[in-house]
Design a protein around this motif. Sequence first.
Motif, PDB file in Angstrom:
ATOM      1  N   LEU A  27       4.256  -0.949   7.160  1.00 46.50           N
ATOM      2  CA  LEU A  27       3.874  -1.998   6.570  1.00 46.50           C
ATOM      3  C   LEU A  27       4.902  -1.234   5.012  1.00 46.50           C
ATOM      4  O   LEU A  27       4.735  -1.947   4.150  1.00 46.50           O
ATOM      5  N   GLY A  28       5.516  -1.263   5.451  1.00 43.82           N
ATOM      6  CA  GLY A  28       6.857  -0.414   3.950  1.00 43.82           C
ATOM      7  C   GLY A  28       6.457   1.359   3.572  1.00 43.82           C
ATOM      8  O   GLY A  28       5.738   1.395   4.655  1.00 43.82           O
ATOM      9  N   PRO A  29       6.691   1.615   2.560  1.00 42.70           N
ATOM     10  CA  PRO A  29       6.690   3.389   1.904  1.00 42.70           C
ATOM     11  C   PRO A  29       5.386   3.317   1.982  1.00 42.70           C
ATOM     12  O   PRO A  29       4.631   2.453   1.056  1.00 42.70           O
ATOM     13  N   ILE A  30       4.162   3.800   2.169  1.00 42.96           N
ATOM     14  CA  ILE A  30       2.799   4.002   1.686  1.00 42.96           C
ATOM     15  C   ILE A  30       2.988   5.847   1.585  1.00 42.96           C
ATOM     16  O   ILE A  30       3.078   6.297   2.044  1.00 42.96           O
ATOM     17  N   ARG A  31       1.897   6.046   1.096  1.00 50.36           N
ATOM     18  CA  ARG A  31       1.027   7.204   1.209  1.00 50.36           C
ATOM     19  C   ARG A  31      -0.518   6.815   0.246  1.00 50.36           C
ATOM     20  O   ARG A  31      -0.517   6.095   0.548  1.00 50.36           O
ATOM     21  N   PHE A  32      -1.222   8.144   0.348  1.00 52.03           N
ATOM     22  CA  PHE A  32      -2.537   7.707  -0.639  1.00 52.03           C
ATOM     23  C   PHE A  32      -3.032   8.879  -1.705  1.00 52.03           C
ATOM     24  O   PHE A  32      -2.444   9.193  -1.768  1.00 52.03           O
ATOM     25  N   ARG A  33      -3.304   7.833  -1.999  1.00 52.05           N
ATOM     26  CA  ARG A  33      -4.221   9.468  -3.178  1.00 52.05           C
ATOM     27  C   ARG A  33      -5.233  10.043  -3.263  1.00 52.05           C
ATOM     28  O   ARG A  33      -5.876  10.212  -1.967  1.00 52.05           O
ATOM     29  N   PRO A  34      -5.305  10.203  -4.001  1.00 52.34           N
ATOM     30  CA  PRO A  34      -6.585  11.627  -2.515  1.00 52.34           C
ATOM     31  C   PRO A  34      -7.796  11.752  -2.817  1.00 52.34           C
ATOM     32  O   PRO A  34      -8.468  12.605  -1.936  1.00 52.34           O
ATOM     33  N   ASP A  35      -8.138  10.629  -3.678  1.00 56.64           N
ATOM     34  CA  ASP A  35      -9.716  10.348  -2.429  1.00 56.64           C
ATOM     35  C   ASP A  35      -8.668   9.188  -0.751  1.00 56.64           C
ATOM     36  O   ASP A  35     -10.575   8.525  -0.640  1.00 56.64           O
TER      37      ASP A  35
END
Lengths: 287, 422
Positions: free
Chosen positions: B377-385
């Motif tokens: 999907l490309g670079p991703i990360r998560f928000r704390p929630d």
Amino acid sequence: MIDNGLLVQMILGALLGLSVYLPMAAGQLSLATPAFYAVGGTLAALLSTQGNAQSAISLWAVLGEMLLAGCLTAGLALLVGLPVLRLRGIYLAIATIALVEIVRVAILNLPFTGGAAGIFGIPQPFQKPFGYVLFSGALLAVCGWLFQRLEASRLGRSMAAIRDDELASRCMGIHTTRVKLTAFLASAVLAGITGVIAAHYLNTWNARQGSFDVAITTLAFVILGGSRSWLGPVIGGLLLTALPELLRPVGDLRLVLFGLVILLGPVFFPQGLITPALLERLGRWKP
Amino acid sequence: MLRSGGLSPTDPLVARRRGNARLAAAVAGALALLAFLGRSSDPAAQRLNPEAPLTLGAALALTGNANLYGQDQRMGISLAQGWLEAQPHPRRVALQLEDGASDEPSAIAAFNLLIRRGVIALIGPTLSQQAFAADPIAQRQGVPVVAPSNTAKGIPQIGSFISRVSAQSSVIAPLSIDEALRREPTTRRVAVFFAQDDAYSTAKTAIFQKVLAARGLKPVSIQRTQLADNDFQNPITAALQQRPQLVVISAQAMDGGNLIRQLRELGYRGQIVVGNGLNTPNIYPICQRWCDGVLIAQAYSPELNTPVNLAFRRLFAEANQGRTPGQIAAQAWTAYQVVFEAIQRVQKRGGFEGLTLGEARQQLMKELLSGRYDTPLGPIRFRPDGEVVQGRFYVAKVRMDSTGRNGRFTLVREQELPEGTP
């Protein structure tokens, strides 16, 4: 192996089976159970999500919801039952399917029932499924005791008489309309309070819970279990709810096998698993 | 009231009642035994065996009306598994796949089963409605969940152990409408169709209609359909009487594909914008050559030129007679990849040493949310929630080949959204 979570679903299935069985014991093929189940579930979901989402809820509050759901479904059943129970056989079945559809579309479109996504974050009265097992198991035990009493009571025998021959039983002085309506009402109340437990257990509630598919599934409980004794739908409900899960080791074929069971069940057991002859043999058996 | 005592003991009715009571007692006994045996359902307190592979559970809709998505997801996950296994990694990971079907009770049963078998994390379930039922169970037992395809509002907010790699519908939807308006700026008359008994479609249409209102367009016709519908002649005729220049559809693959086909067959020639539900190559056989030209916003583009996406495309094509993967498969790959990589990072730090399964699940969740991932999907990360942060989105147009049986999503626009957009 059957865990407690699956056991809860099995017991709920047995309760719904009993709800379909009640009108059938009075000779009426009613498929309205999912409608009342949906009403009970929606009521519980609405009432319990008024406060903080995901917080706990006391057992008393759940019992209160069950009481309210019982009253609401009884009222609705009275309203619907009076005109609808004039119909017989397949016509009654069609009218009750229409009721299921009306309730489903109403829940889908009412402004306060969350539309298609439904209501979620329903609080839990129990932290573990074991609590649900005890609670729904107790309800099933009470229902079993009442049904056992019913079969020997005047009402139970009137129901059996109407099932065998409605005209003859009317000639014998049985108020057939009242008996049929009572069975329909009791069936609705049972479905409604089962819906309350199911809403809490499922964490979420939407219009799909009370669909035509559920009507057919619950009818299958009675057909496979047997419609001549209250134990038939109980055993049918328990078995047919557990079967798809127990067949998981088979992999992709499990639903094919499940379908085969439903198909072959009536072929090999035309009267269902629990027949009067079987019960008689069991009763006469001396260890 | 008639009492059984009043009848002769040889009476069949008395025998039947007694038989009923005996059988009922046996059933009650069996239920009590089952309840007792099935009490301990989660092996969270057991210590991890440092040598054994960690098990990852996936509950996907392999049956029921969402199975079109579930099959894509199974493909994505198994490709990711094969690819990641071939890379050097310190900790072995095993996958257990279960059918979560398309309804809530089945999703709950599949989650319970996998948790009882001691999985370290869960992928699934396929539908948002199922997630609202099954995710709270994983949350209560402290099992990390990565949702590959739940786009409804409020999924990560179910709890601290719930996350998703599928961007919320509200982020993606406006792009396709804007693209349609860019192509035909004179558009004034818009017709809207949506499946009113589907959670995803009703949520999506609300977003579409909000975007339309923000662009100053009031729909000339809003038609409600049902998921199980096959024949759309009535709603289409009603909508076409209003001479729409743009049709916006929120539906699932099966009904949406049929709706597009019938719209074209009944003479509509304008632009069609569809929602995420049609974001699967499985629509090609349904609407065939009539799919051509449909605009859709996507969280995935097969044309993204990164090593991991090229590997994904190649493996997918090898397994599917040269077909191009869709978003659902890419998101499933991504879900497996993020859990796998988080496990390896914890393992490298020696993080699983001496932990119980329950503690390992907590460690993994912390690591999962703090990492950055380079995915198809490309670079991703998560928000704390637990909400996914994805920077790049795409608008694609369906292009069918000359046979009318196969096609692909061709990229027409790529857009960087600022991070933190809800």
